[in-house]
Scaffold this active site. Structure first.
Site, PDB file in Angstrom:
ATOM      1  N   VAL A 181       0.728   4.715   5.455  1.00  0.00           N
ATOM      2  CA  VAL A 181       0.307   3.555   6.258  1.00  0.00           C
ATOM      3  C   VAL A 181       1.493   2.606   6.461  1.00  0.00           C
ATOM      4  CG1 VAL A 181      -1.275   1.594   6.405  1.00  0.00           C
ATOM      5  CG2 VAL A 181      -2.109   3.791   5.552  1.00  0.00           C
ATOM      6  N   GLY A 182       2.397   2.572   5.494  1.00  0.00           N
ATOM      7  CA  GLY A 182       3.613   1.757   5.655  1.00  0.00           C
ATOM      8  C   GLY A 182       4.355   2.136   6.938  1.00  0.00           C
TER       9      GLY A 182
ATOM     10  N   GLY B  61       0.837  -1.205   0.000  1.00  0.00           N
ATOM     11  CA  GLY B  61       0.000   0.000   0.000  1.00  0.00           C
ATOM     12  C   GLY B  61       0.860   1.239   0.000  1.00  0.00           C
TER      13      GLY B  61
ATOM     14  N   CYS C 290       0.964  -0.272  -9.373  1.00  0.00           N
ATOM     15  CA  CYS C 290       2.102   0.319  -8.659  1.00  0.00           C
ATOM     16  C   CYS C 290       3.327   0.468  -9.550  1.00  0.00           C
ATOM     17  CB  CYS C 290       2.425  -0.514  -7.428  1.00  0.00           C
ATOM     18  SG  CYS C 290       2.752  -2.233  -7.825  1.00  0.00           S
TER      19      CYS C 290
ATOM     20  N   GLU D 158       5.730  -3.282   0.646  1.00  0.00           N
ATOM     21  CA  GLU D 158       5.606  -3.161  -0.810  1.00  0.00           C
ATOM     22  C   GLU D 158       4.872  -1.853  -1.072  1.00  0.00           C
ATOM     23  OE1 GLU D 158       6.682  -5.200  -3.240  1.00  0.00           O
ATOM     24  OE2 GLU D 158       7.493  -6.785  -1.989  1.00  0.00           O
TER      25      GLU D 158
HETATM   26  P1  NAD Z   1      -5.287   0.806   0.561  1.00  0.00           P
HETATM   27  O1  NAD Z   1      -6.073   2.027   0.860  1.00  0.00           O
HETATM   28  O2  NAD Z   1      -5.999  -0.426   0.091  1.00  0.00           O
HETATM   29  O3  NAD Z   1      -4.441   0.479   1.848  1.00  0.00           O
HETATM   30  C1  NAD Z   1      -3.620  -0.663   1.887  1.00  0.00           C
HETATM   31  C2  NAD Z   1      -3.982  -1.496   3.076  1.00  0.00           C
HETATM   32  O4  NAD Z   1      -3.672  -0.767   4.253  1.00  0.00           O
HETATM   33  C3  NAD Z   1      -5.467  -1.861   3.164  1.00  0.00           C
HETATM   34  O5  NAD Z   1      -5.608  -3.222   3.456  1.00  0.00           O
HETATM   35  C4  NAD Z   1      -5.963  -0.978   4.272  1.00  0.00           C
HETATM   36  O6  NAD Z   1      -7.051  -1.525   4.989  1.00  0.00           O
HETATM   37  C5  NAD Z   1      -4.751  -0.860   5.157  1.00  0.00           C
HETATM   38  N1  NAD Z   1      -4.791   0.332   6.003  1.00  0.00           N
HETATM   39  C6  NAD Z   1      -5.346   1.535   5.714  1.00  0.00           C
HETATM   40  N2  NAD Z   1      -5.192   2.378   6.773  1.00  0.00           N
HETATM   41  C7  NAD Z   1      -4.529   1.681   7.712  1.00  0.00           C
HETATM   42  C8  NAD Z   1      -4.060   2.000   9.022  1.00  0.00           C
HETATM   43  N3  NAD Z   1      -4.247   3.204   9.567  1.00  0.00           N
HETATM   44  N4  NAD Z   1      -3.411   1.043   9.707  1.00  0.00           N
HETATM   45  C9  NAD Z   1      -3.184  -0.170   9.155  1.00  0.00           C
HETATM   46  N5  NAD Z   1      -3.614  -0.536   7.929  1.00  0.00           N
HETATM   47  C10 NAD Z   1      -4.275   0.380   7.225  1.00  0.00           C
HETATM   48  O7  NAD Z   1      -4.200   1.062  -0.522  1.00  0.00           O
HETATM   49  P2  NAD Z   1      -3.408   2.396  -0.830  1.00  0.00           P
HETATM   50  O8  NAD Z   1      -2.567   2.769   0.342  1.00  0.00           O
HETATM   51  O9  NAD Z   1      -4.293   3.392  -1.484  1.00  0.00           O
HETATM   52  O10 NAD Z   1      -2.492   1.724  -1.953  1.00  0.00           O
HETATM   53  C11 NAD Z   1      -1.959   2.449  -2.989  1.00  0.00           C
HETATM   54  C12 NAD Z   1      -0.462   2.471  -2.848  1.00  0.00           C
HETATM   55  O11 NAD Z   1       0.007   1.129  -2.818  1.00  0.00           O
HETATM   56  C13 NAD Z   1       0.242   3.105  -4.002  1.00  0.00           C
HETATM   57  O12 NAD Z   1       1.294   3.879  -3.497  1.00  0.00           O
HETATM   58  C14 NAD Z   1       0.795   1.946  -4.798  1.00  0.00           C
HETATM   59  O13 NAD Z   1       1.929   2.257  -5.559  1.00  0.00           O
HETATM   60  C15 NAD Z   1       1.086   0.986  -3.697  1.00  0.00           C
HETATM   61  N6  NAD Z   1       1.098  -0.378  -4.192  1.00  0.00           N
HETATM   62  C16 NAD Z   1       2.256  -1.046  -4.130  1.00  0.00           C
HETATM   63  C17 NAD Z   1       2.331  -2.332  -4.635  1.00  0.00           C
HETATM   64  C18 NAD Z   1       3.590  -3.108  -4.569  1.00  0.00           C
HETATM   65  O14 NAD Z   1       3.531  -4.322  -4.801  1.00  0.00           O
HETATM   66  N7  NAD Z   1       4.721  -2.520  -4.257  1.00  0.00           N
HETATM   67  C19 NAD Z   1       1.189  -2.932  -5.177  1.00  0.00           C
HETATM   68  C20 NAD Z   1       0.019  -2.190  -5.195  1.00  0.00           C
HETATM   69  C21 NAD Z   1      -0.024  -0.914  -4.699  1.00  0.00           C
END
Ligand code: NAD
Length: 461
Positions: free
Chosen positions: A197-198, A193, A249, A215
């Site tokens: 949040v990471g 994600g 991504c 990731e």
């Molecule tokens: P998202 O909103 O689905 O969030 C990702 C996960 O984090 C979800 O399961 C969500 O429930 C959880 N989450 C949200 N808030 C949280 C919190 N406060 N605490 C813990 N968990 C929480 O996805 P996103 O963040 O919009 O994803 C988009 C990003 O992900 C982009 O930056 C994209 O490049 C990246 N991405 C990376 C990869 C990869 O493989 N490297 C793949 C897909 C997407």
């Protein structure tokens, strides 16, 4: 469904821990049987998964098949084929001072893993890391993204039907459930994600000293040199960029094109968009929609004040945004500061390869990088003078088709990797083992130490 609310999460973790403690997940036989079930779950339910992806993202049949369904079955096949070899001790040399003896790395499972997925490839991004965790002999909790609600619901319905419910559980939900999950102690967390949040995940993991694989994303550059075959280049860029309406991504975030071929490149790219999606991409069955209105508004907002040369149209109700080209945006604008994660492609120009390299190096290290060129010197310069998680030369994101290439970011685009053996290793501890025999117990290492013993030791090492 395993968890409808956050209250049951500690019980699920306890259940999985108890299963792990029985040793059930350690045998190759159990792992292979479960891996076969993962494949069966995905293939038996191809139509349901496709429908859920269409409901969540307007994802078309071919993209659902290639990036989510067949992706998983290929990953499972590759894992089953190599699993016994990966599980074997990996021999290393043993120094003279430790002879007779042998040394090796013994892969062992970590325990109970947490896998948190993102919404853009909502089946693949949870199940592929689970294939890795399972292959390494772990139990796991799967937390699909709540934003892809149909796929999340389907996963929660199918996993208990096909897989060993004592060893894997799906927890659906958003921030509340994720927060509760992150309070628990896991042996590994793989999160996919965004960066913000990471950091939350990593902070929570630090409380338990749990290792993490992050990731993440970032702005992935795509360099187009004047020597590139432009017809092939634009097809590959257009495919990679507008698949899933740019919500990938590893999609090219922006183009750096040699100024001398700018016009030809743009003309061909514009024509390619029409070839792929027709005069009205909104009517194309192959063109996806933005996940929700929040992201729709965010992407449309990135176009404010920009020089839009193609597309730019959007419809909030259907969450449609046309394939869009923006020419020469201000590098300081939000469009060039934020990961776009949508169907907007900024095009910037450069005169010398060093300028393109400098532009890339001024920014955070990207998840992916692409260079299109027939000139080996140009390719070499871009490849070796910049840093990125994964690189593809003369194509876009095709590295995803090779299970022997680990997938993961570097710097702010992530840490750690998975896919194929990299995934197995991520979810394993490579236990360093030395086995000695009782023979030859030379006493030079034991006290009382003497000059002579030290001299002999110095000769041996
Ligand atoms: P998202 O909103 O689905 O969030 C990702 C996960 O984090 C979800 O399961 C969500 O429930 C959880 N989450 C949200 N808030 C949280 C919190 N406060 N605490 C813990 N968990 C929480 O996805 P996103 O963040 O919009 O994803 C988009 C990003 O992900 C982009 O930056 C994209 O490049 C990246 N991405 C990376 C990869 C990869 O493989 N490297 C793949 C897909 C997407």
């Amino acid at each position: 469904m395993d968890a409808k609310n956050a209250n049951s999460i500690p019980d699920i973790v306890t259940r999985l821990r108890n299963t792990y403690a029985t040793g059930k997940t350690r045998s190759a036989q159990w792992r292979i049987q479960q891996l076969q079930q993962v494949k069966k779950m995905t293939l038996d339910n191809e139509e349901k998964i496709r429908a859920a992806l269409e409901a969540d993202l307007g994802k078309c049949q071919q993209e659902a098949w290639t990036a989510e369904i067949s992706y998983i079955s290929t990953e499972v096949d590759h894992t089953i084929k190599h699993l016994k070899k990966w599980m074997k001790p990996r021999k290393v040399k043993t120094p003279l001072v430790a002879q007779p003896g042998k040394s090796y790395l013994q892969p062992e499972p970590l325990g109970v893993a947490l896998i948190i997925g993102a919404w853009n490839y909502p089946w693949q991004l949870v199940i592929a890391p689970y294939v890795a965790a399972l292959s390494a002999g772990n139990c796991a909790i799967l937390k699909p993204s709540e934003l892809a609600e149909n796929t999340s619901r389907l996963m929660a319905e199918l996993v208990p039907k096909y897989l060993d419910g004592d060893a894997v559980a799906v927890v659906e939900g958003g921030v509340e459930e994720s927060t509760e999950l992150l309070k628990q102690r896991f042996d590994h967390i793989l999160y996919t994600g965004g960066e913000a949040v990471g950091k939350i995940v990593m902070r929570a993991a630090a409380e338990h000293l749990t290792p993490v694989t992050l990731e993440l994303g970032g702005k992935s550059p795509c360099v187009v040199d004047k020597s590139a075959n432009l017809d092939v280049t634009v097809s590959r860029i257009a495919w990679c960029k507008w698949m899933n309406a740019g919500q990938t991504c590893v999609a090219p975030d922006y183009i750096l094109v040699d100024e001398s071929i700018k016009e030809a490149f743009i003309e061909k790219l514009q024509a390619k968009i029409t070839d792929f999606y027709g005069e009205q991409p909104a009517d194309s069955k192959d063109y996806a929609r933005i996940i929700n209105t929040r992201h729709w508004a965010r992407i449309m907002g990135l176009l404010d004040g920009q020089n839009v040369i193609t597309g730019g149209e959007g419809d909030e109700q259907t969450r449609y945004i046309a394939p869009t080209l923006v020419l020469e945006p201000d590098p300081e604008s939000t469009l060039m500061q934020q990961e776009i994660f949508g169907p907007v492609l900024p095009i910037l120009t450069y005169r010398k390869t060093e300028e393109a390299v400098h532009f890339i190096n001024q920014r955070s290290k990207p998840l992916a990088m692409y260079v299109f060129s027939k000139d080996k010197l140009v390719t070499h310069a871009v490849l070796h003078q910049t840093s990125a998680g994964n690189v593809c030369v003369n194509d876009g994101m095709m590295f995803m088709t090779n299970q022997d290439l680990p997938f993961g970011g570097v710097g702010t685009s992530g840490m750690g990797s998975y896919c194929g053996q990299a995934g197995f290793d991520t979810f394993s501890h490579l236990k360093a083992v030395m086995e000695r025999s009782f023979a030859l117990d030379v006493d030079i290492r034991y006290p009382p130490y003497t000059e002579k013993k030290l001299k002999m030791l110095k000769m041996m090492v």
